[in-house]
Design an enzyme around this catalytic site. Structure first.
Site, PDB file in Angstrom:
ATOM      1  N   ASP A  72      -8.676   3.863 -12.417  1.00 16.58           N
ATOM      2  CA  ASP A  72      -7.793   2.615 -12.723  1.00 16.58           C
ATOM      3  C   ASP A  72      -8.594   1.519 -13.431  1.00 16.58           C
ATOM      4  O   ASP A  72      -9.919   1.407 -13.425  1.00 16.58           O
ATOM      5  CB  ASP A  72      -6.844   2.162 -11.682  1.00 16.58           C
ATOM      6  CG  ASP A  72      -7.825   2.118 -10.364  1.00 16.58           C
ATOM      7  OD1 ASP A  72      -9.068   2.112 -10.545  1.00 16.58           O
ATOM      8  OD2 ASP A  72      -7.372   2.645  -9.318  1.00 16.58           O
ATOM      9  N   ASP A 141      -1.565   1.248   2.781  1.00 14.26           N
ATOM     10  CA  ASP A 141      -0.242   1.661   2.530  1.00 14.26           C
ATOM     11  C   ASP A 141      -0.033   3.205   1.883  1.00 14.26           C
ATOM     12  O   ASP A 141       0.909   3.718   1.893  1.00 14.26           O
ATOM     13  CB  ASP A 141       0.553   0.863   1.708  1.00 14.26           C
ATOM     14  CG  ASP A 141       0.090   0.775   0.399  1.00 14.26           C
ATOM     15  OD1 ASP A 141      -0.767   1.261  -0.059  1.00 14.26           O
ATOM     16  OD2 ASP A 141       0.597   0.067  -0.466  1.00 14.26           O
ATOM     17  N   HIS A 143      -1.624   4.539  -0.901  1.00 15.57           N
ATOM     18  CA  HIS A 143      -1.773   4.584  -2.200  1.00 15.57           C
ATOM     19  C   HIS A 143      -3.048   5.073  -2.552  1.00 15.57           C
ATOM     20  O   HIS A 143      -3.994   4.653  -2.231  1.00 15.57           O
ATOM     21  CB  HIS A 143      -1.371   3.335  -3.050  1.00 15.57           C
ATOM     22  CG  HIS A 143      -2.409   2.102  -2.977  1.00 15.57           C
ATOM     23  ND1 HIS A 143      -2.435   1.030  -2.192  1.00 15.57           N
ATOM     24  CD2 HIS A 143      -3.597   1.832  -3.777  1.00 15.57           C
ATOM     25  CE1 HIS A 143      -3.272   0.252  -2.394  1.00 15.57           C
ATOM     26  NE2 HIS A 143      -4.203   0.876  -3.347  1.00 15.57           N
ATOM     27  N   GLU A 148       1.252   3.136  -6.324  1.00 18.65           N
ATOM     28  CA  GLU A 148       1.763   2.490  -4.764  1.00 18.65           C
ATOM     29  C   GLU A 148       2.978   3.400  -4.300  1.00 18.65           C
ATOM     30  O   GLU A 148       3.431   4.445  -4.924  1.00 18.65           O
ATOM     31  CB  GLU A 148       2.573   1.001  -5.346  1.00 18.65           C
ATOM     32  CG  GLU A 148       1.317   0.136  -6.043  1.00 18.65           C
ATOM     33  CD  GLU A 148       0.320  -0.581  -5.101  1.00 18.65           C
ATOM     34  OE1 GLU A 148       0.380   0.112  -4.143  1.00 18.65           O
ATOM     35  OE2 GLU A 148      -0.098  -1.608  -5.299  1.00 18.65           O
TER      36      GLU A 148
END
Length: 266
Positions: A72, A141, A143, A148
């Site tokens: 990314d 979380d 990801h 996400e």
């Protein structure tokens, strides 16, 4: 799925680096047949990069015929910014090993045509056939990369809006100011990751414990992106002890026994 339960982040990094080196050396890459390696950024893989650099300096591995694709990159952050993932990768890994610059692939978050940039990234991966090993980390979380919660499990490289929680977590790299953290990023998709021959996710710290529990003991669920690893034929999760605090004791015991030969001598 394999779970490699270790004690410390250093052991996680050492095991991951050793696995990467073993894969590269067993592959015997050449200029015409390179080993294709997917790489992450962030705090978790730093120990792995340190051990890879040490192993390279010790003559145990060469990256001359390794092609890399990073997961990314932030959108709108100048390449030369110290917190761009271009800068991160060169500072923490590329500048310390013998990888050829033409073999380094990073998404361009400043591309004039973002959709074209993402499409070309996918096409370049396909041109190499596949990514042989994709190493990644995971967010609190769940990801992976910047996929996400609620990301499609069939998604490809694209632009994503970062959650406020992700921006808060990453603000530690921007002087603690969440307003300095970009709101958008380019990221490989969950489908892109699942296409890799092998996926290895590093999980360290108690803040990642719920994500690890979802990955290992939960159901496949797009709200916990890491759970997609259950769908992969060669998925590996390497974790430290604090990350296992939400797992059942019998789960940890089972994997510790299964991987006993692979976790000694660390």
């Amino acid at each position: 799925m394999r779970l490699i339960p270790l004690l410390t982040p250093d052991q996680v990094g050492k095991w991951a680096a050793r696995h990467i080196v073993n894969r590269i050396n067993a592959f015997k890459p050449t200029a015409d047949r390179p080993f294709v390696l997917g790489l992450p950024t962030g705090g978790t893989p730093l120990e792995a990069y340190k051990h890879l650099i040490d192993m390279h300096k010790a003559g145990q591995v060469s990256f001359k015929h390794v092609v890399t694709f990073n997961m990314d990159e932030y959108v709108g952050l100048p390449t030369e910014h110290p917190e761009s993932y271009h800068s991160f990768m060169h500072r923490n890994f590329f500048d310390h090993v013998d990888i050829s610059s033409e073999n380094i692939n990073l998404l361009n978050g400043n591309a004039a045509d973002i959709d074209a940039e993402c499409h070309q990234y996918e096409e370049k991966i396909r041109a190499y056939g596949k990514i042989h090993l994709f190493m990644g980390g995971v967010g609190n979380d769940g990801h992976i990369a910047f996929n996400e919660p609620a990301s499609s499990l069939a998604s490809r490289t694209r632009i994503k809006t970062l959650t406020h929680d992700t921006r808060i977590a990453n603000s530690r790299f921007f002087g603690g100011d969440v307003n300095q953290v970009p709101k958008y990023a380019l990221t490989v998709g969950v489908g892109t990751l699942l296409d890799a021959e092998e996926v290895m996710i590093l999980v360290t710290g108690h803040l990642k414990a719920q994500a690890l529990q979802a990955a290992v003991e939960g159901n496949v669920n797009h709200m916990w992106t890491i759970s997609c690893l259950q769908l992969h034929a060669k998925g590996i999760v390497v974790c430290d002890e604090p990350a296992t605090m939400e797992l059942k004791m019998k789960t940890v015991k089972y994997f510790r026994e299964m991987e006993a030969e692979n976790i000694k001598h660390l």
